[in-house]
Write a protein that holds these residues in place. Structure first.
Motif: not given
Length: 410
Positions: A17-36, A197-201
């Motif tokens: 999944f980290g490779n996927l995040e890097l491919a899309f710019g390197g921002l780490r997914e928020d905890v709630e979405n990442r867990a899903f 519904d992460p607060a940061e989004d």
């Protein structure tokens, strides 16, 4: 470069999944979405490309059922998590993964593969055609009036915590799925996806709110939304309603929900980000020019098994046509297919008969759900007519009574 493609091991999920995040710019997914994302990953359907001990690309799919014209729910591979490490682009890794994935989907007996594209230009070469659109709008609620049908005032509206209302809302959604091509039958854990519904989004908007419409004690519709307050320096309110979902079983319930959202105090705009292109509100507003309507591509469809896919749906008018199909990426589809069908069912088999229409599997995918006309594809030079009148005959038959629509991404 020696690349080894393997099925994803659960212990490698974070790196994958980290490779996927890097491919899309390197921002780490928020905890709630990442867990899903981790919970919903189907490991046996997920692929990893290794360069030695390094993960350099990946792709996965979900076992969905997609509504098609006629109401059938067709097994479909929901392609997802596709990403190539920036250091390994332009080396054929995406083609390698698509090749392996489509072979696997075929072996599973799923006649369709579907996806949403980060960039429209990527997937056409693999046979995916843009089959649905999504409507976006920003309605100026202070300048638009709503005409509502009889019975709207009889609908009871209640604000309910989204989690408490989930089961009733999902029952409404389930009743609507087979009536609109492009919708997905939701099974666990996808019914929980709508509550993330992460607060940061939120970008300054409220936590998710849920409004249910009831008649006779039964939930007949719902809307999920955020409210974003905003004030000018003169204290004029310019808040917005940000609509996430709105589904209803009848026009009165739909209108009651929409009227509530348009009439919310301290707001002057309602923003719609993903609605069907034939959404009914467009026939209810007093001035559609004040609604800033736009459309964009949404769901891409790929016929993995031409015969099975075309047999799985029905056709608006009787059709008997021979397609000459080109499919360089999945050559088992290449050749002539005779489709005969009507509103009750269809048959699609290989034939040696002369072809009536020539096209690639990409065009079949675009037209498959009834949202893209074969005539329009022919006008663009992407479909060739070999028998007079054949394209018009097939184009009408392939149509759908309502616009196909994908209600959420994956």
């Amino acid at each position: 470069m020696t690349i080894d493609v393997r099925v994803l091991d659960p212990g490698d999920w974070d790196a994958w999944f980290g490779n996927l995040e890097l491919a899309f710019g390197g921002l780490r997914e928020d905890v709630e979405n990442r867990a899903f994302d981790e919970r919903s990953t189907v490991f046996e359907r997920s692929l990893v490309a290794w360069d030695g001990a390094e993960i350099v690309a990946g792709a996965g799919s979900f076992p969905f059922r997609l509504a098609v014209p006629g109401g059938a729910l067709v097994p479909s591979a929901g392609v997802t998590m596709v990403g190539v490490k920036p250091t390994h682009r332009r080396r054929g890794l995406l083609s390698t993964l698509m090749r392996r994935q489509l072979d696997d989907v075929r072996a599973l007996g799923e006649p369709l593969a579907i996806l949403t594209a980060s960039e429209p230009a990527i997937y056409g070469r693999f046979g995916y055609g843009a089959a649905t659109q999504q409507l976006m709008a920003e309605i100026e609620t202070s300048r638009v009036r709503l005409s509502v049908p009889e019975g709207t005032d009889d609908v009871r509206l209640r604000l309910v915590p989204p989690g408490e209302a989930l089961q009733a809302c999902e029952a409404v959604y389930a009743r609507l799925v087979t009536g609109r091509p492009g919708m997905l039958a939701r099974v666990a854990p996808w019914e929980q996806r709508v509550l993330i519904d992460p607060a940061e989004d939120r970008n300054g908007s409220s936590p998710l709110q849920c409004l249910v419409a009831e008649r006779g004690g039964e939930v007949v519709g719902y809307a999920r939304f955020h409210v974003k307050p905003d004030w000018t320096w003169t204290s004029t309110h310019e808040g917005s309603v940000l609509l996430r979902d709105l589904d209803a079983l009848d026009p009165a319930a739909y209108a009651a929900l929409l009227r509530y959202l348009l009439d919310l105090d301290l707001t002057s705009t309602i923003r719609l980000r993903n609605r069907p292109v034939d959404d009914a509100w467009q026939q209810m507003v007093s001035d559609v020019r004040r609604c800033n309507v736009q459309v964009r591509d949404s769901l891409y469809v790929r016929l993995v098994d031409v015969g099975a896919a075309l047999e799985a749906r029905t056709y608006q008018t009787p059709v008997d046509v021979v397609f000459d199909v080109e499919d360089a990426f999945c050559p088992w589809n290449t050749g002539r297919w005779r489709l005969t069908g009507d509103a009750k069912g269809a048959s699609c088999e290989r034939t040696e008969d002369a072809a009536d229409v020539a096209l690639s599997v990409r065009e079949l995918g675009a037209a498959y759900l009834g949202g893209v006309s074969l005539l329009s594809l022919a006008a663009a030079g992407r479909v060739r007519e070999l028998r007079d009148g054949a394209v018009a005959e097939a184009s009408v038959a392939f149509g759908a009574a309502v616009a196909p629509w994908l209600p959420h991404g994956f």
